[in-house]
Design a protein around this motif. Structure first.
Motif, PDB file in Angstrom:
ATOM      1  N   ALA A  83      22.092   2.392   2.460  1.00 20.61           N
ATOM      2  CA  ALA A  83      22.438   1.520   3.594  1.00 20.61           C
ATOM      3  C   ALA A  83      23.354   0.378   3.142  1.00 20.61           C
ATOM      4  CB  ALA A  83      21.169   0.971   4.229  1.00 20.61           C
ATOM      5  N   HIS A  84      23.834   0.446   1.893  1.00 21.96           N
ATOM      6  CA  HIS A  84      24.725  -0.587   1.327  1.00 21.96           C
ATOM      7  C   HIS A  84      24.096  -1.975   1.345  1.00 21.96           C
ATOM      8  CE1 HIS A  84      27.924   2.309   1.040  1.00 21.96           C
ATOM      9  NE2 HIS A  84      27.697   2.652   2.290  1.00 21.96           N
ATOM     10  N   ILE A  85      22.810  -2.020   1.088  1.00 16.65           N
ATOM     11  CA  ILE A  85      22.130  -3.322   1.011  1.00 16.65           C
ATOM     12  C   ILE A  85      21.856  -3.610  -0.465  1.00 16.65           C
ATOM     13  CG2 ILE A  85      20.055  -4.617   1.623  1.00 16.65           C
ATOM     14  CD1 ILE A  85      19.869  -2.781   4.131  1.00 16.65           C
ATOM     15  N   ASN A  86      22.334  -4.750  -0.912  1.00 20.46           N
ATOM     16  CA  ASN A  86      22.147  -5.161  -2.304  1.00 20.46           C
ATOM     17  C   ASN A  86      20.750  -5.697  -2.536  1.00 20.46           C
ATOM     18  OD1 ASN A  86      23.963  -5.013  -4.423  1.00 20.46           O
ATOM     19  ND2 ASN A  86      25.385  -6.386  -3.353  1.00 20.46           N
ATOM     20  N   VAL A  87      20.074  -5.183  -3.540  1.00 20.34           N
ATOM     21  CA  VAL A  87      18.728  -5.671  -3.853  1.00 20.34           C
ATOM     22  C   VAL A  87      18.836  -6.639  -5.021  1.00 20.34           C
ATOM     23  CG1 VAL A  87      16.480  -4.993  -4.752  1.00 20.34           C
ATOM     24  CG2 VAL A  87      17.606  -3.605  -3.003  1.00 20.34           C
ATOM     25  N   ASP A  88      18.082  -7.716  -4.941  1.00 18.40           N
ATOM     26  CA  ASP A  88      18.132  -8.697  -6.026  1.00 18.40           C
ATOM     27  C   ASP A  88      16.861  -8.593  -6.874  1.00 18.40           C
ATOM     28  OD1 ASP A  88      18.828 -10.795  -7.623  1.00 18.40           O
ATOM     29  OD2 ASP A  88      18.345 -12.345  -6.164  1.00 18.40           O
ATOM     30  N   ILE A  89      15.870  -9.430  -6.610  1.00 22.01           N
ATOM     31  CA  ILE A  89      14.662  -9.423  -7.457  1.00 22.01           C
ATOM     32  C   ILE A  89      13.678  -8.362  -6.955  1.00 22.01           C
ATOM     33  CG2 ILE A  89      12.860 -10.861  -8.468  1.00 22.01           C
ATOM     34  CD1 ILE A  89      14.369 -13.320  -7.542  1.00 22.01           C
ATOM     35  N   GLY A 126       0.772  -1.240   0.000  1.00 26.55           N
ATOM     36  CA  GLY A 126       0.000   0.000   0.000  1.00 26.55           C
ATOM     37  C   GLY A 126       0.799   1.283   0.000  1.00 26.55           C
ATOM     38  N   VAL A 127       1.860   1.350  -0.820  1.00 24.17           N
ATOM     39  CA  VAL A 127       2.523   2.657  -0.990  1.00 24.17           C
ATOM     40  C   VAL A 127       1.751   3.437  -2.052  1.00 24.17           C
ATOM     41  CG1 VAL A 127       4.864   2.078  -0.247  1.00 24.17           C
ATOM     42  CG2 VAL A 127       4.196   1.630  -2.613  1.00 24.17           C
ATOM     43  N   PRO A 128       1.835   4.778  -2.047  1.00 25.09           N
ATOM     44  CA  PRO A 128       1.102   5.564  -3.050  1.00 25.09           C
ATOM     45  C   PRO A 128       1.529   5.176  -4.465  1.00 25.09           C
ATOM     46  CG  PRO A 128       2.042   6.986  -1.348  1.00 25.09           C
ATOM     47  CD  PRO A 128       2.605   5.616  -1.119  1.00 25.09           C
ATOM     48  N   ASP A 129       0.575   5.066  -5.352  1.00 23.64           N
ATOM     49  CA  ASP A 129       0.866   4.708  -6.748  1.00 23.64           C
ATOM     50  C   ASP A 129       1.168   5.989  -7.517  1.00 23.64           C
ATOM     51  OD1 ASP A 129       1.147   3.356  -9.097  1.00 23.64           O
ATOM     52  OD2 ASP A 129      -1.003   3.173  -9.486  1.00 23.64           O
ATOM     53  N   GLU A 130       2.358   6.548  -7.274  1.00 23.03           N
ATOM     54  CA  GLU A 130       2.709   7.801  -7.943  1.00 23.03           C
ATOM     55  C   GLU A 130       4.197   7.834  -8.276  1.00 23.03           C
ATOM     56  OE1 GLU A 130       2.998  10.525  -3.920  1.00 23.03           O
ATOM     57  OE2 GLU A 130       0.993  10.104  -4.744  1.00 23.03           O
ATOM     58  N   PRO A 131       4.606   8.760  -9.153  1.00 25.02           N
ATOM     59  CA  PRO A 131       6.011   8.789  -9.589  1.00 25.02           C
ATOM     60  C   PRO A 131       6.965   9.013  -8.410  1.00 25.02           C
ATOM     61  CG  PRO A 131       4.661  10.186 -10.999  1.00 25.02           C
ATOM     62  CD  PRO A 131       3.791   9.760  -9.858  1.00 25.02           C
ATOM     63  N   GLY A 132       8.137   8.409  -8.501  1.00 23.64           N
ATOM     64  CA  GLY A 132       9.189   8.680  -7.522  1.00 23.64           C
ATOM     65  C   GLY A 132       9.229   7.738  -6.337  1.00 23.64           C
ATOM     66  N   VAL A 133       8.196   6.903  -6.165  1.00 23.51           N
ATOM     67  CA  VAL A 133       8.139   6.047  -4.983  1.00 23.51           C
ATOM     68  C   VAL A 133       9.240   4.978  -5.014  1.00 23.51           C
ATOM     69  CG1 VAL A 133       6.780   4.283  -3.791  1.00 23.51           C
ATOM     70  CG2 VAL A 133       5.716   6.441  -4.466  1.00 23.51           C
ATOM     71  N   ALA A 134       9.399   4.339  -6.163  1.00 26.02           N
ATOM     72  CA  ALA A 134      10.443   3.304  -6.265  1.00 26.02           C
ATOM     73  C   ALA A 134      11.805   3.923  -5.981  1.00 26.02           C
ATOM     74  CB  ALA A 134      10.418   2.655  -7.647  1.00 26.02           C
ATOM     75  N   PHE A 135      12.029   5.120  -6.512  1.00 27.38           N
ATOM     76  CA  PHE A 135      13.301   5.800  -6.256  1.00 27.38           C
ATOM     77  C   PHE A 135      13.495   6.042  -4.761  1.00 27.38           C
ATOM     78  CE2 PHE A 135      15.312   9.913  -5.341  1.00 27.38           C
ATOM     79  CZ  PHE A 135      16.617   9.560  -5.650  1.00 27.38           C
ATOM     80  N   GLN A 136      12.461   6.550  -4.102  1.00 26.31           N
ATOM     81  CA  GLN A 136      12.567   6.840  -2.664  1.00 26.31           C
ATOM     82  C   GLN A 136      12.923   5.580  -1.873  1.00 26.31           C
ATOM     83  OE1 GLN A 136      12.598   9.666  -1.210  1.00 26.31           O
ATOM     84  NE2 GLN A 136      11.955  10.954  -2.924  1.00 26.31           N
ATOM     85  N   ILE A 137      12.308   4.486  -2.240  1.00 27.34           N
ATOM     86  CA  ILE A 137      12.554   3.234  -1.515  1.00 27.34           C
ATOM     87  C   ILE A 137      13.962   2.708  -1.795  1.00 27.34           C
ATOM     88  CG2 ILE A 137      11.906   0.780  -1.421  1.00 27.34           C
ATOM     89  CD1 ILE A 137       8.980   1.711  -1.735  1.00 27.34           C
ATOM     90  N   PHE A 138      14.276   2.551  -3.071  1.00 27.43           N
ATOM     91  CA  PHE A 138      15.525   1.849  -3.375  1.00 27.43           C
ATOM     92  C   PHE A 138      16.770   2.725  -3.186  1.00 27.43           C
ATOM     93  CE2 PHE A 138      12.292  -0.827  -5.379  1.00 27.43           C
ATOM     94  CZ  PHE A 138      12.559  -1.978  -4.665  1.00 27.43           C
ATOM     95  N   GLY A 191      17.675  -8.597   5.971  1.00 27.61           N
ATOM     96  CA  GLY A 191      16.223  -8.401   5.973  1.00 27.61           C
ATOM     97  C   GLY A 191      15.771  -7.379   7.001  1.00 27.61           C
ATOM     98  N   ALA A 192      16.180  -7.602   8.249  1.00 27.72           N
ATOM     99  CA  ALA A 192      15.743  -6.722   9.330  1.00 27.72           C
ATOM    100  C   ALA A 192      16.236  -5.292   9.093  1.00 27.72           C
ATOM    101  CB  ALA A 192      16.270  -7.254  10.659  1.00 27.72           C
ATOM    102  N   GLU A 193      17.474  -5.187   8.645  1.00 26.63           N
ATOM    103  CA  GLU A 193      18.070  -3.874   8.414  1.00 26.63           C
ATOM    104  C   GLU A 193      17.336  -3.123   7.293  1.00 26.63           C
ATOM    105  OE1 GLU A 193      22.271  -4.359   7.790  1.00 26.63           O
ATOM    106  OE2 GLU A 193      22.513  -2.231   7.289  1.00 26.63           O
ATOM    107  N   ALA A 194      16.955  -3.864   6.240  1.00 29.94           N
ATOM    108  CA  ALA A 194      16.245  -3.237   5.122  1.00 29.94           C
ATOM    109  C   ALA A 194      14.912  -2.673   5.610  1.00 29.94           C
ATOM    110  CB  ALA A 194      16.033  -4.249   3.993  1.00 29.94           C
TER     111      ALA A 194
END
Ligand code: ADP
Ligand code: ASP
Ligand code: MG
Length: 405
Positions: free
Chosen positions: A284-290, A266-278, A312-315
């Motif tokens: 935090a130097h956490i590698n994202v895979d899929i 349930g994050v807002p369906d609007e531009p920029g959200v994926a950027f904010q998250i990733f 996981g917990a840190e992410a």
């Protein structure tokens, strides 16, 4: 010839095994070769040292962890050198710093910056067999560092590259790279050859037989690797640039249970959200895979992604403030998942490989939670409890059924 040989922990686990290695090494030397030997800590020593640290201080600094863990390799180089002495050959053991391994200062995950090879070169000129501690180096402060778990493979390949060795032989407890983990899949068979690119994918996707950084380095410096058994004297698997053309579309099946799935609902369906998250996760130097993003509905969407299990917990913590601020419903993580992958350069030009994998998983009643593909691999995320069975049915479909693709 100049030969670099690396022996993993199980190959030097006890006195008998140490003597076995000493014989493999001195046979190579007796054939007229210069020999450098890289060894890991004996058996489960590294795990035992980690356990000892936990008993004292579970939050010990990484510097002190490196000080502790590097001691495992100090024991094995000395013991192997003693065994070689006993067989009557000239030998010297060297710690990482003595062998010239200079690294950056990222304790417990250090990168090799350069190898100052003078000392090793001198010892080789004196006709010594040189036994080097794997997995360790020294940083610019003069502190001991380690390269991360499985790092001795990288020590060996780095030495082979720096000294222009003719071959880097990685001796382990299986006699080569197989179509699946031979300890888990009975019908798995040994490959004669595999390309760097395929091996790099396999190593990254969970086949621990080679550390992925070592393969990356081998490809970069064009070091030929042979993976072979320290106990059975039979030809192993060659890892090199171009393997001979084979009919095999798929080279191997891999399993990785070191995965955590982060679910944001349930994050807002609007531009920029994926950027904010990733961008937060990256900071935090956490590698994202899929990554999987749902179709938006009612102005919101869900984002799911995977990271290494211990991140996981840190992410989740890294994202909590943002998630609350934008009014998302929930963020959680789950480590009861596994990634099953098939790897092979042949699939690039053959359609239907992914579909076949999905078909056999479906037939086996195994639900696919996420999918990710590249030119030479297909990965699926599934329930961890079904992981071993998934590897078996996928292996059977591609390697054991003559009617398969
Ligand atoms: P070492 O201690 O010698 O470094 P590792 O335990 O790191 O050895 O790696 C060898 C193990 O890798 C084997 O015992 C085997 O169970 C596992 N393995 C996983 N996938 C494969 C594969 N495709 N081919 C061969 N071994 C594999
Ligand atoms: N001894 C180290 C480990 O267990 C390094 C290695 O085996 O490659 O991770
Ligand atoms: Mg290993």
């Amino acid at each position: 010839m100049l030969v670099v040989q690396k022996f993993g922990g199980s190959s030097v686990a006890d006195a008998e095994r140490v003597f076995n290695v000493a014989r493999v090494v001195t046979d190579k030397y007796s054939e007229g070769n210069d020999v450098i030997v890289v060894v890991s800590a004996q058996g489960d020593t590294t795990d035992e040292l980690i356990e000892k640290a936990r008993e004292i201080n579970p939050d010990a600094s990484r510097r002190e962890m490196d000080m502790l863990l590097s001691s495992g390799e100090q024991i094995s180089i000395a013991l192997l050198a003693m065994a070689i002495e006993k067989l009557g050959f000239p030998v010297i053991s060297l710690l990482g710093w003595q062998a010239g391994f200079q690294t950056n200062s990222v304790y417990s995950a250090a990168r090799i910056k350069r190898i100052q090879t003078e000392r090793i070169q001198n010892e080789l000129d004196k006709k010594n067999i040189v036994v080097v501690a794997g997995f360790q180096g020294i940083n610019r402060f003069g502190d001991v560092t380690t390269l991360g778990r499985g790092g001795s493979d990288t020590s060996a390949v780095a030495l082979a590259a720096a000294l222009h060795a003719d071959i880097c032989q990685i001796y382990t407890d299986v006699d080569g790279v197989y179509t699946a983990d031979p300890r888990k899949v009975k019908n798995a068979f040994k490959l004669d050859e595999i390309t760097y690119d395929e091996m790099l994918e396999l190593a990254t996707l969970g086949a621990q037989v080679l550390n992925n950084r070592s393969v990356e380095m081998a490809k970069k410096y064009n070091v030929e690797i042979e993976v072979l058994s320290s106990l059975k004297r039979v030809p192993g698997t060659m890892v090199k640039e171009a393997a001979k053309m084979e009919k095999m579309l798929i080279k191997s099946v891999a399993k990785d249970t070191n995965v955590a799935r982060i679910m944001i609902v349930g994050v807002p369906d609007e531009p920029g959200v994926a950027f904010q998250i990733f961008s937060r996760v990256a900071k935090a130097h956490i590698n994202v895979d899929i990554i999987l993003q749902s179709v938006g509905r009612d102005g919101t969407k869900d984002i799911t992604f995977t990271v290494a299990a211990d991140k996981g917990a840190e992410a989740v913590e890294t994202l909590r403030e943002y998630i609350e601020r934008v009014g998302a419903q929930n963020i959680s993580y789950d480590t009861g998942v596994a990634k099953i992958s098939i790897v092979g350069a042949g699939m690039e030009t053959h359609e239907g490989v992914a579909a076949r994998m999905f078909e056999v998983l479906g037939d086996a009643g195994i639900n696919i939670q996420m999918i990710s593909t590249s030119e030479i691999k297909v990965s699926v995320l599934i329930d961890e409890a079904q992981a071993d069975r998934a590897v078996q049915v996928v292996h059977a479909a591609f390697f054991e059924d003559s009617l398969a693709l």
